[in-house]
Motif scaffolding. Structure first.
Motif, PDB file in Angstrom:
ATOM      1  N   ARG A  41       0.843  -1.213   0.000  1.00  0.00           N
ATOM      2  CA  ARG A  41       0.000   0.000   0.000  1.00  0.00           C
ATOM      3  C   ARG A  41       0.869   1.252   0.000  1.00  0.00           C
ATOM      4  O   ARG A  41       0.580   2.209  -0.712  1.00  0.00           O
ATOM      5  CB  ARG A  41      -0.932  -0.015   1.219  1.00  0.00           C
ATOM      6  N   GLU A  44       2.106   1.740  -3.488  1.00  0.00           N
ATOM      7  CA  GLU A  44       1.053   2.282  -4.356  1.00  0.00           C
ATOM      8  C   GLU A  44       0.944   3.793  -4.196  1.00  0.00           C
ATOM      9  O   GLU A  44       0.863   4.532  -5.181  1.00  0.00           O
ATOM     10  CB  GLU A  44      -0.308   1.657  -4.013  1.00  0.00           C
ATOM     11  N   LYS A  48       1.840   6.696  -7.009  1.00  0.00           N
ATOM     12  CA  LYS A  48       0.828   7.670  -7.405  1.00  0.00           C
ATOM     13  C   LYS A  48       1.351   9.095  -7.213  1.00  0.00           C
ATOM     14  O   LYS A  48       1.167   9.960  -8.072  1.00  0.00           O
ATOM     15  CB  LYS A  48      -0.446   7.454  -6.574  1.00  0.00           C
TER      16      LYS A  48
END
Length: 57
Positions: A41, A44, A48
């Motif tokens: 996570r 990610e 981004k």
């Protein structure tokens, strides 16, 4: 908070004008959030953010 509003105490600010207490709590919150996330996570979110930085230019 009331003491600052009434002038009994001065608000402590950092050199960049931010509230020192808020800065301290923000640092703790970020670390706690990162600790609670899985490595996947966090990756990610980092990807981004990097993509967003590259597209702003």
């Amino acid at each position: 908070m009331m003491r600052i509003a009434t002038g009994e105490e001065a608000e402590v600010l950092t050199s960049d004008g931010k509230n020192a207490a808020a800065v301290s709590l923000g640092k703790k919150g970020g670390a706690a959030r990162a600790k609670s996330m899985t490595p996947e996570r966090r990756s990610e979110i980092a990807k981004k953010a990097a993509a967003k930085r590259w597209t702003k230019g």
